[in-house]
Every structure is written in C-alpha cells, then in structure tokens.
Write a protein that holds these residues in place. Structure first.
Motif, PDB file in Angstrom:
ATOM      1  N   GLN A 543      77.465 -36.992  13.406  1.00  0.00           N
ATOM      2  CA  GLN A 543      77.376 -37.780  12.180  1.00  0.00           C
ATOM      3  C   GLN A 543      78.703 -37.810  11.433  1.00  0.00           C
ATOM      4  O   GLN A 543      79.101 -38.832  10.885  1.00  0.00           O
ATOM      5  CB  GLN A 543      76.262 -37.198  11.280  1.00  0.00           C
ATOM      6  CG  GLN A 543      75.973 -38.015  10.029  1.00  0.00           C
ATOM      7  CD  GLN A 543      75.367 -39.371  10.346  1.00  0.00           C
ATOM      8  OE1 GLN A 543      74.749 -39.532  11.401  1.00  0.00           O
ATOM      9  NE2 GLN A 543      75.537 -40.331   9.458  1.00  0.00           N
ATOM     10  N   THR A 544      79.388 -36.664  11.467  1.00  0.00           N
ATOM     11  CA  THR A 544      80.688 -36.589  10.807  1.00  0.00           C
ATOM     12  C   THR A 544      81.698 -37.516  11.484  1.00  0.00           C
ATOM     13  O   THR A 544      82.510 -38.182  10.830  1.00  0.00           O
ATOM     14  CB  THR A 544      81.208 -35.150  10.828  1.00  0.00           C
ATOM     15  OG1 THR A 544      80.270 -34.307  10.143  1.00  0.00           O
ATOM     16  CG2 THR A 544      82.556 -35.039  10.152  1.00  0.00           C
ATOM     17  N   GLU A 546      80.994 -40.314  13.046  1.00  0.00           N
ATOM     18  CA  GLU A 546      80.636 -41.700  12.756  1.00  0.00           C
ATOM     19  C   GLU A 546      81.017 -42.112  11.344  1.00  0.00           C
ATOM     20  O   GLU A 546      81.536 -43.201  11.113  1.00  0.00           O
ATOM     21  CB  GLU A 546      79.139 -41.916  12.989  1.00  0.00           C
ATOM     22  CG  GLU A 546      78.721 -41.804  14.451  1.00  0.00           C
ATOM     23  CD  GLU A 546      77.227 -41.981  14.636  1.00  0.00           C
ATOM     24  OE1 GLU A 546      76.533 -42.228  13.621  1.00  0.00           O
ATOM     25  OE2 GLU A 546      76.738 -41.889  15.777  1.00  0.00           O
ATOM     26  N   THR A 547      80.761 -41.218  10.404  1.00  0.00           N
ATOM     27  CA  THR A 547      80.999 -41.574   9.002  1.00  0.00           C
ATOM     28  C   THR A 547      82.410 -41.265   8.546  1.00  0.00           C
ATOM     29  O   THR A 547      82.915 -41.865   7.606  1.00  0.00           O
ATOM     30  CB  THR A 547      80.009 -40.830   8.100  1.00  0.00           C
ATOM     31  OG1 THR A 547      80.201 -39.418   8.254  1.00  0.00           O
ATOM     32  CG2 THR A 547      78.572 -41.182   8.477  1.00  0.00           C
ATOM     33  N   GLN A 549      83.233 -38.607   7.015  1.00  0.00           N
ATOM     34  CA  GLN A 549      83.137 -37.743   5.837  1.00  0.00           C
ATOM     35  C   GLN A 549      83.135 -36.276   6.267  1.00  0.00           C
ATOM     36  O   GLN A 549      82.188 -35.793   6.875  1.00  0.00           O
ATOM     37  CB  GLN A 549      81.859 -38.060   5.055  1.00  0.00           C
ATOM     38  CG  GLN A 549      81.834 -39.476   4.510  1.00  0.00           C
ATOM     39  CD  GLN A 549      80.541 -39.767   3.766  1.00  0.00           C
ATOM     40  OE1 GLN A 549      79.629 -38.945   3.741  1.00  0.00           O
ATOM     41  NE2 GLN A 549      80.454 -40.953   3.166  1.00  0.00           N
ATOM     42  N   GLU A 566      89.649 -39.894  13.819  1.00  0.00           N
ATOM     43  CA  GLU A 566      90.144 -40.896  12.878  1.00  0.00           C
ATOM     44  C   GLU A 566      91.569 -41.322  13.221  1.00  0.00           C
ATOM     45  O   GLU A 566      91.927 -42.507  13.130  1.00  0.00           O
ATOM     46  CB  GLU A 566      90.082 -40.344  11.451  1.00  0.00           C
ATOM     47  CG  GLU A 566      90.535 -41.360  10.402  1.00  0.00           C
ATOM     48  CD  GLU A 566      90.454 -40.797   9.005  1.00  0.00           C
ATOM     49  OE1 GLU A 566      90.677 -41.549   8.053  1.00  0.00           O
ATOM     50  OE2 GLU A 566      90.174 -39.584   8.855  1.00  0.00           O
ATOM     51  N   LYS A 574      88.712 -49.273  16.590  1.00  0.00           N
ATOM     52  CA  LYS A 574      87.420 -48.614  16.436  1.00  0.00           C
ATOM     53  C   LYS A 574      86.719 -48.339  17.765  1.00  0.00           C
ATOM     54  O   LYS A 574      85.823 -47.500  17.830  1.00  0.00           O
ATOM     55  CB  LYS A 574      86.497 -49.485  15.565  1.00  0.00           C
ATOM     56  CG  LYS A 574      86.968 -49.653  14.127  1.00  0.00           C
ATOM     57  CD  LYS A 574      86.914 -48.339  13.383  1.00  0.00           C
ATOM     58  CE  LYS A 574      87.294 -48.542  11.911  1.00  0.00           C
ATOM     59  NZ  LYS A 574      87.268 -47.260  11.169  1.00  0.00           N
TER      60      LYS A 574
END
Length: 610
Positions: A543-544, A546-547, A549, A566, A574
C-alpha cells in the motif's frame, strides 16, 4: 505596381480586421447577396410580366381604336349612299351634267333644297367639317356658306378626284389633304367620298364628299388615356392622323411592321430610343393604327419598383450593420474575455479562469481553457515539488558529507597503520570503506552501469561481513551482456541494506542478485532467505508503494522501498518501479523493473532533450 502584392495586402488587411467587424461584414455581404439576387429575380419577373401586360393592353387598345374608327366610317359611308334614295337630289344633279367654264350660280331653290338635305345629315356632328355634293359641271352644293367653300370647281385633275373616280362607286377614305374647293388653302381634312351613279342607267351624276376634322380621332384617342404616340394611316400608308407628318414614322419602320405585323407588336429603335411598337390593321377599312410607346415608359412602374428594392436593400444593410454590432457584442465579448485570460496566463498567472453561461463552441473553448490551465498548474506543481525533493536530498547529502579529502587522507592513514601493525582485516575493511565513500560522494554522474553498481554492492557486502562474519552469504547471477546496462546510481544498495537489516541481521543468510532482460526491460531480483514479513506487514508495504505515503518509525524502517520506487518512477515513468513478495520465515524478494538503456543511446537522448 504588381497586382499580386496588392491582393495579398488586401487579404492581410481583411484578415487583420477585428472579429466583430468580420462578422458584421459577413452578415452584410450575405444580406446584400440575398437581397440583390431576390431583387434581381423579382425585378426581372415583374418587368417581364409588366411588359407582357402592357403589350397585351396596347394591342387590345389599338384594336379598339380601329373598331371605333371603323364604326364611324361605316356611318359615313352609309351617309354617302343617301343621295341615291332621294330623287329630288338626283334630279338636281341631272340638271348639272354639262361642264362649263362660266361662273353661273345654281338657282336658289336648288341650293336651298340641297342645303336642307345636307344639313339634315350633319345635324349634331361637330366632327364633320362639311358635306359637299359636287355635280359633273363642277357646281358644289355644301352645308357651308359661300365665304368658306367655292360654288364651283374648275380644276378637275386633283389627286383626290382621281382616286374617287377610280373607285367607281365604292366608298373611298381619303388621307389628310387640302381640298381645292375651300377658299382658305390651309384647311386640312381627311374624307369619306363616293361617286354618285344613277341607279337605273348607272351614269355618274356627281360626287359626295364628307370632310372630317382631326377632332374625330382626337375624341376617340381621348378615351384611351394612354401617353403613347399614335399614328393612323390608310391602306396606302398615307397619314390620316396626326395632321403634321411625323418623321418618326418612315419607310424603314413601315417595312419592319409589314415584316412582323402578324405579331402585332415589336421593339424598334428610333433616334437611339427604344420603343414598343404596336400595330393593328382594320380588315374593313384598311386603316392602320401604329402606337409607339417608349420602353422607359413601359417599365416606369418596374423602374419605380427597382428604386424601392434598392432603398430596401440599403436599409437592410444599415439595419444589419446596427443589429450586427449589437448582437455580436455578447459573442465577441466572450472571445475578448478568453483572450484577456490567455494574456494573464502568459504573464504567469496560472490562477486565471474563465466562466461562460452558454454551452456553445465558445463555452466549450472556455471549458477546455480551464482544463488546460488546471493541467499546466498541476504539472508545474509536480515539477516544482520534484525539484524541491531533489534539492532536499542534495542538502541532506551535503549535510552528511565531510570534506572528502580529509576523509580520504584519514582512511589512508588508518590503512597504512593497519598494514604496519599487520592487521590485514582492518586494512581490507578500510579499503572497502574508501571505495564506498568515493562512489557515494562522486557527483559526476547519477546514472551508472550495472557493473559499477554491483562493484559498489560487493564493497558494501565486504564491510558487512566484517560485522556478521561468514554467516552472511552473497551471490550474483548476472548475464554478462547486461553489465553495461545503465541504472540509477545507489538504487540497489538500499535494497541490499534492507535485506540485511530486516531479514538476515543476527542470524545470517544468503542474498542473491539476479538480472535478466525481457522485452527491452531490465529485471533485477534481490532475494534473501531471511525471516520475511507477516502478511499484514507485506500488504502495508504494498500500500505504501502504491500511495507513496511513507510512515517511518524511530528506526527508519520501511523508507528504502518507497524511496527507490518513487525515484524509478520519477526517472522512467509510472509503468516502472519495484514489486515485493514475501512469506513469513521464508525470505523476502524485490523485483526491480527499468527500461534497458546503454551509454550511447542514453547520451543521445540527453542531447535531444537538452
């Protein structure tokens, strides 16, 4: 002067006109073209219809004139027969058969008898100049007194007398002439005459002449109420009306009339003026009526209509100009508003937006403009944020750096001291650390070959082995052809460090780096056989990724994977990055995907982008 540049300048000037002026000019041109086309068609149809009606009316009018004249001539020719039914008149004429050159007045009783007879015929007929009965001896009996008409005619060779005698008892229509029996020689009349014969012996006894005034025809024409030139001729093309011969009617037009008389009308030019010529010939008397009407008069109503159409077209253009300026203001105002907003954006005001009420093309342009500015603002923000991140990373790197020369000299001193003391392990560790520092601090390139990055990893593993001993294992499975593939600098070290710290520290284990190419894609797998992570922790890490954050803890765990992911996406897009997989107590795997680039292609791409 060349014509082409003038046309180009005119075209440029028209294209440079304000949009509002162009709209008004286009509307006016459309109205002018439509009005001109409709006006021309209307004018042509009305002119054609008016001309046909005028032609038909004048043909009927000429026929009516001839009918009225024939009706009157029939009365006159009946009057010319009346002496045959009056025996007293016939007896008086019988007494005057022998021609004589002496001036002898007829007896009073004869003159009174014939005067009364003739006066009864002419009663209430003002259009008759006089009725005369001429005996064979030249004696004239008339309703007129001796101060107007001679009592005897000695000249028996005049043309009109010859024509009457030649008719041999038939009635004759004499054209305009000046009879020789009038005392005034300027008297001009046209006449109906007949040779009088004895009904039994058929012997000529005299001549009856009915002289008619021009007022007769003028009275007939006054009922027509038509402003045309009218000419009346006998069957020998001699004038009956008007009194003065008009040069407009000459042999040429009479010849043309004879050629086209079956059509009853034609167009003819006389003295450079166009006329509508209408022709009618009486089958009874042979009288020919010719009417000349100027074409301008025929089309007078149509010309008035043309003036009205021109005025209406001009008023329409003026009204269209006024309405065009008024009605185009809202539409052109929207364009001006959009242009002003674009000028503000050119000045750097990315907060500029436009709003339109309608949903037409202008409204769609405004919507597209707002969407475009939103996208530009978003892209600028992303580039700005990316720049800030890179600057922050560089600042942190600078803050963590010491003077490179000082560090290199210190490490070299420690290395020499370890060699002098015979401590080779310390010397190897210091040499490995020096290579790490040089590779890390060197800012000459942010993109390196896979071989250079693996060499850095090997130095890093050598240092970690000093800490963990032989429990730390390291292997590489790399295709030699991939050694010169370019990858971001320091992209593998955080992943290897993550495997050591979170998977192998305290217990040791094996780290394997594999690299392979697949469809122009470089896939690098970093796998360890350590303790892995629970399923909940694995899902949180995904999840980290993908987001983006990051929620680091005190020990900074979980930072390396999102940072590397990133960084790769910022550099390549992407569709690239890392993928993770793990099972608790059964190791951890990281799959890194980047496009295959080599030194020459990468430098050409950088030159093009620059």
């Amino acid at each position: 002067m060349d014509i082409l540049p003038i046309k180009q300048r005119i075209k440029r000037a028209l294209l440079s006109l304000p949009y509002r002026v162009k709209l008004v000019l286009i509307f006016s041109l459309l109205i002018l073209t439509t009005a001109t086309l409709l006006g021309s068609i209307t004018y042509y149809q009305v002119a054609k219809s008016s001309r046909e009606r005028t032609e038909e009316y004048q043909v009927q009018l000429a026929d009516q004139i001839n009918r009225n004249l024939d009706r009157y001539l029939k009365e006159m020719q009946i009057i010319s027969l009346s002496p045959l039914y009056n025996q007293e008149v016939m007896d008086i004429l019988e007494n005057h058969q022998i021609p004589s050159d002496k001036t002898m007045f007829p007896p009073a009783n004869e003159r009174i008898t014939l005067w009364r007879y003739i006066s009864s015929l002419i009663h209430m007929r003002n259009e008759i100049k006089g009725i005369h009965i001429m005996a064979n001896d030249g004696t004239i009996f008339s309703n007129l007194d001796s101060n107007t008409v001679m009592l005897k005619v000695f000249d028996r060779n005049s043309e009109w007398l010859k024509k009457i005698n030649k008719a041999d008892g038939e009635w004759v229509l004499l054209p305009l002439h000046q009879p020789n029996y009038y005392l005034r020689k300027d008297v001009t009349v046209f006449s109906v005459a007949r040779l009088i014969r004895d009904p039994e012996s058929y012997k000529p006894l005299g001549i009856m002449i009915i002289d008619l005034k021009q007022e007769l025809i003028q009275d007939i024409l006054s009922r027509t109420n038509l402003a045309s030139r009218i000419f009346i001729l006998n069957n020998e093309n001699q004038f009956i009306y008007p009194k003065a011969k008009d040069k407009m009617i000459g042999d040429s037009i009479l010849t043309e009339i004879n050629r086209f008389k079956e059509h009853q009308h034609m167009n003819f030019s006389i003295n450079q003026t166009d006329y509508l010529v209408v022709y009618n010939e009486s089958s009874y008397s042979g009288v020919k009526t010719i009417m000349l009407t100027p074409s301008a008069m025929v089309l007078s109503e149509v010309n008035h209509l043309r003036k009205v159409v021109i005025v209406v077209v001009l008023l329409g253009i003026i009204i269209s100009l006024l309405l065009g300026f008024m009605l185009s203001k809202p539409m052109v105002g929207s364009i001006y508003k959009l242009r002003k907003a674009m000028e503000n954006v050119e000045k750097g005001n990315l907060a500029q937006r436009v709003s339109f009420q309608g949903y037409d093309e202008i409204g769609q342009l405004g919507k597209g403009f707002n969407h475009m500015i939103n996208e530009i603002d978003r892209l600028v923000s992303e580039v700005y944020e990316t720049g800030l991140r890179e600057k922050e990373a560089e600042i942190k790197a600078l803050q963590s750096q010491m003077n490179p020369h000082f560090l290199y000299n210190t490490l070299e001193t420690i290395n020499m001291l370890a060699v002098t003391k015979g401590n080779l392990e310390v010397s190897d560790m210091v040499s490995s650390l020096g290579r790490l520092l040089r590779y890390t601090i060197d800012n000459s390139s942010k993109i390196v070959t896979l071989k250079e990055e693996l060499s850095f990893i090997q130095s890093y593993i050598a240092i970690q082995k000093v800490r963990m001993g032989e429990n730390l294992k390291y292997e590489e499975e790399i295709e030699p052809v991939l050694h010169d593939v370019l990858i971001p600098k320091l992209v593998l070290q955080p992943l290897v460090e993550n495997a050591i710290i979170h998977g192998l520290f305290g217990q040791g284990g094996l780290i394997v780096i594999k690299a392979a190419s697949k469809n122009e894609l470089l896939e690098i797998v970093i796998h360890d056989n350590g303790k892995g992570v629970p399923i909940e922790r694995l899902e949180a890490l995904k999840q980290t990724l993908e987001t983006g954050q990051i929620k680091p803890n005190r020990n900074h765990t979980g930072i390396a994977l999102p940072n590397v992911h990133e960084r790769i996406q910022l550099l390549y897009g992407k569709e690239y990055g890392i993928e993770i997989a793990s099972q608790e107590h059964n190791g951890f795997s990281i799959l890194l995907k980047i496009p295959i680039q080599r030194r020459g292609a990468y430098e050409n791409e950088r030159n093009i982008s620059c």
